[in-house]
Scaffold this motif. Structure first.
Motif, PDB file in Angstrom:
ATOM      1  N   ASP A  34    -126.436  73.321  53.126  1.00  0.00           N
ATOM      2  CA  ASP A  34    -125.780  72.083  53.547  1.00  0.00           C
ATOM      3  C   ASP A  34    -124.408  72.356  54.170  1.00  0.00           C
ATOM      4  O   ASP A  34    -123.530  72.922  53.515  1.00  0.00           O
ATOM      5  CB  ASP A  34    -125.636  71.143  52.352  1.00  0.00           C
ATOM      6  CG  ASP A  34    -125.165  69.770  52.760  1.00  0.00           C
ATOM      7  OD1 ASP A  34    -126.019  68.882  52.926  1.00  0.00           O
ATOM      8  OD2 ASP A  34    -123.945  69.585  52.943  1.00  0.00           O
ATOM      9  N   LYS A  35    -124.234  71.940  55.424  1.00  0.00           N
ATOM     10  CA  LYS A  35    -122.965  72.167  56.135  1.00  0.00           C
ATOM     11  C   LYS A  35    -121.805  71.465  55.430  1.00  0.00           C
ATOM     12  O   LYS A  35    -120.703  72.007  55.357  1.00  0.00           O
ATOM     13  CB  LYS A  35    -123.069  71.681  57.580  1.00  0.00           C
ATOM     14  CG  LYS A  35    -121.775  71.886  58.338  1.00  0.00           C
ATOM     15  CD  LYS A  35    -121.799  71.325  59.735  1.00  0.00           C
ATOM     16  CE  LYS A  35    -120.425  71.594  60.352  1.00  0.00           C
ATOM     17  NZ  LYS A  35    -120.213  70.997  61.606  1.00  0.00           N
ATOM     18  N   ASN A  36    -122.039  70.271  54.918  1.00  0.00           N
ATOM     19  CA  ASN A  36    -120.968  69.539  54.237  1.00  0.00           C
ATOM     20  C   ASN A  36    -120.486  70.296  53.002  1.00  0.00           C
ATOM     21  O   ASN A  36    -119.289  70.347  52.728  1.00  0.00           O
ATOM     22  CB  ASN A  36    -121.436  68.130  53.860  1.00  0.00           C
ATOM     23  CG  ASN A  36    -121.778  67.315  55.083  1.00  0.00           C
ATOM     24  OD1 ASN A  36    -121.052  67.313  56.071  1.00  0.00           O
ATOM     25  ND2 ASN A  36    -122.912  66.628  55.041  1.00  0.00           N
ATOM     26  N   GLU A  37    -121.422  70.891  52.286  1.00  0.00           N
ATOM     27  CA  GLU A  37    -121.062  71.693  51.116  1.00  0.00           C
ATOM     28  C   GLU A  37    -120.267  72.930  51.537  1.00  0.00           C
ATOM     29  O   GLU A  37    -119.247  73.260  50.922  1.00  0.00           O
ATOM     30  CB  GLU A  37    -122.313  72.099  50.340  1.00  0.00           C
ATOM     31  CG  GLU A  37    -122.006  72.867  49.071  1.00  0.00           C
ATOM     32  CD  GLU A  37    -123.238  73.200  48.239  1.00  0.00           C
ATOM     33  OE1 GLU A  37    -123.064  73.650  47.091  1.00  0.00           O
ATOM     34  OE2 GLU A  37    -124.381  73.012  48.720  1.00  0.00           O
ATOM     35  N   ARG A  38    -120.734  73.608  52.585  1.00  0.00           N
ATOM     36  CA  ARG A  38    -120.007  74.796  53.071  1.00  0.00           C
ATOM     37  C   ARG A  38    -118.578  74.437  53.476  1.00  0.00           C
ATOM     38  O   ARG A  38    -117.628  75.127  53.115  1.00  0.00           O
ATOM     39  CB  ARG A  38    -120.734  75.429  54.264  1.00  0.00           C
ATOM     40  CG  ARG A  38    -122.039  76.113  53.927  1.00  0.00           C
ATOM     41  CD  ARG A  38    -122.549  76.988  55.061  1.00  0.00           C
ATOM     42  NE  ARG A  38    -122.652  76.322  56.340  1.00  0.00           N
ATOM     43  CZ  ARG A  38    -123.749  75.734  56.817  1.00  0.00           C
ATOM     44  NH1 ARG A  38    -124.847  75.699  56.082  1.00  0.00           N
ATOM     45  NH2 ARG A  38    -123.751  75.180  58.015  1.00  0.00           N
TER      46      ARG A  38
ATOM     47  N   ALA B 173    -111.345  68.206  53.535  1.00  0.00           N
ATOM     48  CA  ALA B 173    -112.212  68.420  52.369  1.00  0.00           C
ATOM     49  C   ALA B 173    -112.807  67.090  51.913  1.00  0.00           C
ATOM     50  O   ALA B 173    -114.022  66.990  51.664  1.00  0.00           O
ATOM     51  CB  ALA B 173    -111.421  69.075  51.228  1.00  0.00           C
ATOM     52  N   LEU B 174    -111.976  66.057  51.836  1.00  0.00           N
ATOM     53  CA  LEU B 174    -112.463  64.749  51.384  1.00  0.00           C
ATOM     54  C   LEU B 174    -113.438  64.137  52.383  1.00  0.00           C
ATOM     55  O   LEU B 174    -114.401  63.463  51.987  1.00  0.00           O
ATOM     56  CB  LEU B 174    -111.280  63.811  51.132  1.00  0.00           C
ATOM     57  CG  LEU B 174    -110.369  64.218  49.971  1.00  0.00           C
ATOM     58  CD1 LEU B 174    -109.173  63.278  49.884  1.00  0.00           C
ATOM     59  CD2 LEU B 174    -111.122  64.287  48.655  1.00  0.00           C
ATOM     60  N   GLU B 175    -113.216  64.400  53.668  1.00  0.00           N
ATOM     61  CA  GLU B 175    -114.132  63.916  54.705  1.00  0.00           C
ATOM     62  C   GLU B 175    -115.524  64.529  54.515  1.00  0.00           C
ATOM     63  O   GLU B 175    -116.537  63.833  54.559  1.00  0.00           O
ATOM     64  CB  GLU B 175    -113.558  64.304  56.076  1.00  0.00           C
ATOM     65  CG  GLU B 175    -114.317  63.800  57.267  1.00  0.00           C
ATOM     66  CD  GLU B 175    -113.648  64.256  58.572  1.00  0.00           C
ATOM     67  OE1 GLU B 175    -114.383  64.775  59.427  1.00  0.00           O
ATOM     68  OE2 GLU B 175    -112.415  64.116  58.703  1.00  0.00           O
ATOM     69  N   TYR B 176    -115.572  65.843  54.277  1.00  0.00           N
ATOM     70  CA  TYR B 176    -116.871  66.496  54.070  1.00  0.00           C
ATOM     71  C   TYR B 176    -117.494  66.085  52.737  1.00  0.00           C
ATOM     72  O   TYR B 176    -118.714  65.981  52.626  1.00  0.00           O
ATOM     73  CB  TYR B 176    -116.755  68.018  54.194  1.00  0.00           C
ATOM     74  CG  TYR B 176    -116.676  68.440  55.646  1.00  0.00           C
ATOM     75  CD1 TYR B 176    -117.800  68.396  56.467  1.00  0.00           C
ATOM     76  CD2 TYR B 176    -115.470  68.838  56.211  1.00  0.00           C
ATOM     77  CE1 TYR B 176    -117.734  68.745  57.795  1.00  0.00           C
ATOM     78  CE2 TYR B 176    -115.395  69.193  57.551  1.00  0.00           C
ATOM     79  CZ  TYR B 176    -116.537  69.146  58.334  1.00  0.00           C
ATOM     80  OH  TYR B 176    -116.464  69.491  59.662  1.00  0.00           O
ATOM     81  N   TYR B 177    -116.659  65.822  51.747  1.00  0.00           N
ATOM     82  CA  TYR B 177    -117.174  65.322  50.462  1.00  0.00           C
ATOM     83  C   TYR B 177    -117.872  63.981  50.680  1.00  0.00           C
ATOM     84  O   TYR B 177    -118.980  63.757  50.182  1.00  0.00           O
ATOM     85  CB  TYR B 177    -116.031  65.185  49.444  1.00  0.00           C
ATOM     86  CG  TYR B 177    -116.484  64.691  48.106  1.00  0.00           C
ATOM     87  CD1 TYR B 177    -116.963  65.576  47.151  1.00  0.00           C
ATOM     88  CD2 TYR B 177    -116.448  63.338  47.788  1.00  0.00           C
ATOM     89  CE1 TYR B 177    -117.404  65.135  45.910  1.00  0.00           C
ATOM     90  CE2 TYR B 177    -116.878  62.882  46.553  1.00  0.00           C
ATOM     91  CZ  TYR B 177    -117.350  63.783  45.624  1.00  0.00           C
ATOM     92  OH  TYR B 177    -117.793  63.336  44.406  1.00  0.00           O
ATOM     93  N   LYS B 178    -117.228  63.107  51.446  1.00  0.00           N
ATOM     94  CA  LYS B 178    -117.791  61.779  51.720  1.00  0.00           C
ATOM     95  C   LYS B 178    -119.136  61.906  52.454  1.00  0.00           C
ATOM     96  O   LYS B 178    -120.071  61.169  52.177  1.00  0.00           O
ATOM     97  CB  LYS B 178    -116.799  60.971  52.556  1.00  0.00           C
ATOM     98  CG  LYS B 178    -117.174  59.532  52.745  1.00  0.00           C
ATOM     99  CD  LYS B 178    -116.078  58.781  53.483  1.00  0.00           C
ATOM    100  CE  LYS B 178    -116.457  57.327  53.660  1.00  0.00           C
ATOM    101  NZ  LYS B 178    -115.416  56.572  54.338  1.00  0.00           N
TER     102      LYS B 178
ATOM    103  N   MET C  89    -121.340  64.058  52.073  1.00  0.00           N
ATOM    104  CA  MET C  89    -122.405  64.552  51.191  1.00  0.00           C
ATOM    105  C   MET C  89    -123.328  63.424  50.754  1.00  0.00           C
ATOM    106  O   MET C  89    -124.442  63.692  50.307  1.00  0.00           O
ATOM    107  CB  MET C  89    -121.802  65.222  49.955  1.00  0.00           C
ATOM    108  CG  MET C  89    -121.123  66.529  50.221  1.00  0.00           C
ATOM    109  SD  MET C  89    -120.361  67.121  48.681  1.00  0.00           S
ATOM    110  CE  MET C  89    -119.506  68.578  49.284  1.00  0.00           C
ATOM    111  N   GLY C  90    -122.856  62.180  50.864  1.00  0.00           N
ATOM    112  CA  GLY C  90    -123.677  61.032  50.472  1.00  0.00           C
ATOM    113  C   GLY C  90    -123.194  60.415  49.176  1.00  0.00           C
ATOM    114  O   GLY C  90    -122.946  61.129  48.195  1.00  0.00           O
ATOM    115  N   GLU C  91    -123.047  59.096  49.192  1.00  0.00           N
ATOM    116  CA  GLU C  91    -122.549  58.353  48.033  1.00  0.00           C
ATOM    117  C   GLU C  91    -123.362  58.656  46.780  1.00  0.00           C
ATOM    118  O   GLU C  91    -124.581  58.487  46.776  1.00  0.00           O
ATOM    119  CB  GLU C  91    -122.589  56.848  48.346  1.00  0.00           C
ATOM    120  CG  GLU C  91    -121.768  56.005  47.401  1.00  0.00           C
ATOM    121  CD  GLU C  91    -120.268  56.214  47.543  1.00  0.00           C
ATOM    122  OE1 GLU C  91    -119.578  56.194  46.513  1.00  0.00           O
ATOM    123  OE2 GLU C  91    -119.804  56.420  48.675  1.00  0.00           O
TER     124      GLU C  91
END
Length: 169
Positions: free
Chosen positions: A101-105, A137-142, A144-146
């Motif tokens: 997952d790119k968001n996780e990376r 970081a928070l943008e990619y966390y968001k 990841m899906g609610e």
């Protein structure tokens, strides 16, 4: 690490237009090397005031870190953090360790730029850059899906990022 000495070396590399060698010197000096690292290459410069580095290659395959020729025109602490970010991606894309997952990376890499857990030898950046990287970081966390499994996995780190951002001037 003696930053004065590092800067002397970097300036010598820059004088001779040996930008790729300077980048190799940094990853060796700061112990960022990894067996999945295929080397450095050049990418287009964005502008004299901004830079972009990328780790390119197939997931599970060797990664080439692409850097702009003007990389060493920027603050050394920022450059080291940017390189460390990409070298974390090199590890994340290594055979047997692939994070799909790119968001996780990206969340992991921006988190690393703030807290230096994988690379404690990397210096901190300015508060301005901490806020910027924390926001990323928070943008990619968001993304990841609610309430996703990934968000739950990184909830504690998200709280650390928020706390850091809120304590900066």
């Amino acid at each position: 690490m003696n930053f004065e000495q590092v800067n002397l070396h970097l300036n010598a590399y820059k004088e001779h237009n040996q930008i790729l060698d300077a980048a190799k010197y940094l990853i060796h000096s700061f112990n960022l090397e990894h067996e999945n690292f295929a080397g450095f290459g050049f990418r287009q410069e964005l502008s004299p005031t901004s830079m972009l580095l990328t780790a390119e290659g197939e997931l599970g395959g060797p990664q080439t870190v692409m850097i702009p020729r003007n990389l060493f025109d920027f603050d050394l602490n920022l450059v080291l953090n940017m390189i460390a970010h990409e070298m974390l991606h090199v590890r994340q894309k290594a055979p047997g360790q692939v994070i799909e997952d790119k968001n996780e990376r990206e969340f992991q890499a921006y988190y690393e730029m703030l807290f230096h857990k994988a690379f404690p030898q990397i210096p901190e950046v300015s508060d301005f850059h901490k806020k910027f990287f924390g926001g990323k970081a928070l943008e990619y966390y968001k993304r990841m899906g609610e309430d996703s499994a990934l968000q739950q996995k990184y909830a504690e780190q998200k709280t650390e990022v928020e706390h850091l951002i809120n304590t900066l001037p």
